[in-house]
Design a protein around this motif. Structure first.
Motif, PDB file in Angstrom:
ATOM      1  N   TYR A  26      -4.334  -5.889  55.511  1.00  0.00           N
ATOM      2  CA  TYR A  26      -4.569  -4.933  56.601  1.00  0.00           C
ATOM      3  C   TYR A  26      -3.756  -5.400  57.798  1.00  0.00           C
ATOM      4  O   TYR A  26      -3.446  -6.591  57.938  1.00  0.00           O
ATOM      5  CB  TYR A  26      -6.061  -4.787  56.944  1.00  0.00           C
ATOM      6  CG  TYR A  26      -6.791  -6.083  57.215  1.00  0.00           C
ATOM      7  CD1 TYR A  26      -6.840  -6.646  58.490  1.00  0.00           C
ATOM      8  CD2 TYR A  26      -7.445  -6.741  56.175  1.00  0.00           C
ATOM      9  CE1 TYR A  26      -7.522  -7.832  58.724  1.00  0.00           C
ATOM     10  CE2 TYR A  26      -8.129  -7.930  56.406  1.00  0.00           C
ATOM     11  CZ  TYR A  26      -8.161  -8.467  57.683  1.00  0.00           C
ATOM     12  OH  TYR A  26      -8.819  -9.646  57.898  1.00  0.00           O
ATOM     13  N   ASP A  83      -7.120   6.876  62.027  1.00  0.00           N
ATOM     14  CA  ASP A  83      -7.239   5.410  62.170  1.00  0.00           C
ATOM     15  C   ASP A  83      -8.673   4.903  62.076  1.00  0.00           C
ATOM     16  O   ASP A  83      -8.906   3.699  62.148  1.00  0.00           O
ATOM     17  CB  ASP A  83      -6.695   4.977  63.543  1.00  0.00           C
ATOM     18  CG  ASP A  83      -5.221   5.249  63.657  1.00  0.00           C
ATOM     19  OD1 ASP A  83      -4.499   5.020  62.679  1.00  0.00           O
ATOM     20  OD2 ASP A  83      -4.797   5.701  64.738  1.00  0.00           O
ATOM     21  N   TYR A 129      -9.759   2.203  59.465  1.00  0.00           N
ATOM     22  CA  TYR A 129      -9.110   0.931  59.804  1.00  0.00           C
ATOM     23  C   TYR A 129      -9.780   0.272  61.009  1.00  0.00           C
ATOM     24  O   TYR A 129     -10.089  -0.922  60.993  1.00  0.00           O
ATOM     25  CB  TYR A 129      -7.620   1.196  60.082  1.00  0.00           C
ATOM     26  CG  TYR A 129      -6.913   0.041  60.734  1.00  0.00           C
ATOM     27  CD1 TYR A 129      -6.721  -1.151  60.052  1.00  0.00           C
ATOM     28  CD2 TYR A 129      -6.447   0.141  62.053  1.00  0.00           C
ATOM     29  CE1 TYR A 129      -6.079  -2.214  60.660  1.00  0.00           C
ATOM     30  CE2 TYR A 129      -5.806  -0.915  62.662  1.00  0.00           C
ATOM     31  CZ  TYR A 129      -5.624  -2.094  61.972  1.00  0.00           C
ATOM     32  OH  TYR A 129      -5.006  -3.151  62.570  1.00  0.00           O
ATOM     33  N   ALA A 186     -11.074  -2.993  53.839  1.00  0.00           N
ATOM     34  CA  ALA A 186     -10.481  -2.149  54.884  1.00  0.00           C
ATOM     35  C   ALA A 186     -10.774  -0.673  54.637  1.00  0.00           C
ATOM     36  O   ALA A 186     -10.841   0.117  55.566  1.00  0.00           O
ATOM     37  CB  ALA A 186      -8.975  -2.394  54.954  1.00  0.00           C
ATOM     38  N   ARG A 187     -10.997  -0.297  53.370  1.00  0.00           N
ATOM     39  CA  ARG A 187     -11.264   1.121  53.102  1.00  0.00           C
ATOM     40  C   ARG A 187     -12.739   1.498  53.286  1.00  0.00           C
ATOM     41  O   ARG A 187     -13.158   2.596  52.941  1.00  0.00           O
ATOM     42  CB  ARG A 187     -10.789   1.501  51.706  1.00  0.00           C
ATOM     43  CG  ARG A 187     -11.421   0.709  50.585  1.00  0.00           C
ATOM     44  CD  ARG A 187     -10.976   1.228  49.209  1.00  0.00           C
ATOM     45  NE  ARG A 187     -11.572   0.441  48.150  1.00  0.00           N
ATOM     46  CZ  ARG A 187     -10.912  -0.433  47.402  1.00  0.00           C
ATOM     47  NH1 ARG A 187      -9.636  -0.640  47.599  1.00  0.00           N
ATOM     48  NH2 ARG A 187     -11.531  -1.100  46.447  1.00  0.00           N
TER      49      ARG A 187
END
Ligand SMILES: Cc1ncc(COP(=O)(O)O)c(C=O)c1O
Length: 444
Positions: A40, A383, A386, A401-402
């Protein structure tokens, strides 16, 4: 400075050693690592230590780990029972180019828990497990075609990695792409249509019963049984990828759904934290791997069934009995409920999908039936997935991160309450930014 820049700036300020090590790592490894899925921006934190439920990065920041190496560390980090069993075994050597007792014990344990697995073989990753299960299906049916779900994840071999987008499939063999037929998860018609159009060509259907990396859309009632019926009708095999979903009950999700696949791919928790994969199923199919068989399928691997993995895997499964599973499932559900309540209380459009110890956050509401719906919601949120992830990291919560989370046996209700509180604070912190970039996600 808006919230986006604030979040990234705080992350960078907390992780100077990771930033420096990432710069060094990038000189010898593209992107500075060997796992695309853990990257990430601006760089992932380097971890120095895992201890139970906590991770500590090389700058000394501590995180509550709600990712557990993407579900494989179901007992958290460095569990004493797993380490003791592994140490005792590897003190006698690690791998011998010969079969080992521990391998028999782990195979017996798995076969006893998952009745559809009459015979199995070990390999070193879930990638290999799905690859070899597919090979078995093709060899057994003498057909080349294979159905998989759009957005399904089954590892990194060519079949698994291929998508419907030729441009994105750089490097993947064209011949393999030609043999893949894409269906939509939760849509039996899309599978039936493929069978109709390619009668006698389809070896099987590969499906993850609850697609975890796909964002955890839940199978509708009778969907998996419907796949079973379609496979039977067209004399094809049903292959379950239970690399992740095995953790949901002693017999995996197939036990919960009461659907019996012909072949199953396993990984993650059966290695107790070490590299592992296994594939198995009907005796009639799996006996093709018997070296004495006339039309045998070759299958070797220098580290298949090695002493460290087998010992750790055995200790991992022994600890993960049905009551331990019930406990982590309840913790997972409490976490999911807490996150859902937090979205609501913050006045934001968002929710989790979850089953037992697995959960995933989404910036949308309503039923999320398939991976295309997951991806659309993710894209619309720009965004936000994230930023949610990075700000949770800033506040000491480690997830994918997902927006993927899972629970482990070393967590307790207080940890869940803590994570929910941080999640809620993070949503409130993000809200002014959301009002600017995604006003449609504010509940009117
Ligand atoms: C459902 C599923 N299948 C296969 C794999 C591949 O396993 P491995 O990473 O061990 O190759 C994964 C990994 O995350 C997975 O989630």
């Amino acid at each position: 400075m808006n919230r986006y820049h604030e979040i990234v700036a705080r992350y960078v300020a907390r992780t100077p050693k990771s930033q420096a090590l990432n710069a060094r790592a990038r000189r010898v490894m593209p992107g500075g690592d060997t796992r695309t899925g853990v990257y990430y921006a601006p760089y992932p934190a380097f971890m120095a230590q895992g201890d139970g439920k906590y991770l500590t990065d090389i700058d000394g920041n501590q995180y509550l780990d709600l990712l557990n190496n993407f579900t494989s560390l179901v007992h958290g980090h460095a569990h004493p029972a797993l380490l003791d069993a592994t140490r005792a075994n590897i003190a006698r050597g690690t791998a011998f180019a010969a079969p080992l007792l521990a391998q028999v014990e782990l195979a017996e344990t798995i076969a006893a828990r998952v009745p559809s697995i009459e015979l199995l073989r070990f390999c070193n990753s879930g990638t290999e497990a799905t690859m070899l299960a597919l090979r078995a299906a093709r060899a057994y049916t003498r057909r080349g075609g294979m159905i998989k779900m759009i957005g399904g994840y089954h590892g990194s071999h060519d079949f698994a990695a291929a998508t419907m987008d030729a441009e994105a499939d750089r490097g993947i063999a064209e011949g393999i792409r030609r043999d893949i037929y894409f269906a939509t998860f939760n849509d039996l018609d899309s599978v039936e249509k493929i069978f109709q159009a390619h009668a006698g060509e389809i070896a099987g259907i590969l499906v993850e019963p609850i697609p975890n990396a796909g964002g955890l859309p839940l199978p509708r009632e009778n969907y998996l049984a419907g796949l079973r019926a379609l496979a039977d009708k067209h004399k094809a095999l049903l292959i379950f990828d239970e690399v992740i979903t095995l953790r949901l009950s002693e017999g995996g999700y197939q036990q919960i759904a009461n659907v019996t696949p012909d072949l199953t791919a396993l990984g993650k928790i059966i290695g107790g934290g070490f590299p592992v994969g296994a594939f198995g199923g009907k005796r009639d199919i799996m006996r093709m791997f018997d070296p004495r068989a006339k039309n045998r399928i070759l299958h070797s691997g220098t580290f298949n069934g090695n002493n460290a993995t087998m010992a750790a895997g055995l200790a991992s499964l022994r600890l993960l009995d049905q009551s331990a599973i019930a406990r982590i499932n309840a913790l997972g559900q409490a976490l999911a409920q807490g996150f859902d309540d937090a979205f609501q209380e913050a006045g934001l459009v968002g929710k989790t999908t979850s089953y037992g110890s697995l959960l995933q956050t989404h910036w949308q509401r309503g039923e999320i039936a398939n991976m295309q719906a997951v991806a659309r919601g993710h894209q619309r949120a720009q965004d936000l997935p994230y930023l949610l992830h990075l700000e949770l990291a800033n506040r000491g919560i480690f997830c994918a991160a997902r927006g993927e989370f899972n629970t482990s046996t070393v967590l307790n209700q207080a940890d869940v309450n803590h994570a929910v509180m941080i999640f809620s604070e993070t949503l409130h912190y993000l809200k002014p930014y959301i009002a600017e970039t995604n006003p449609e996600l504010l509940v009117k």
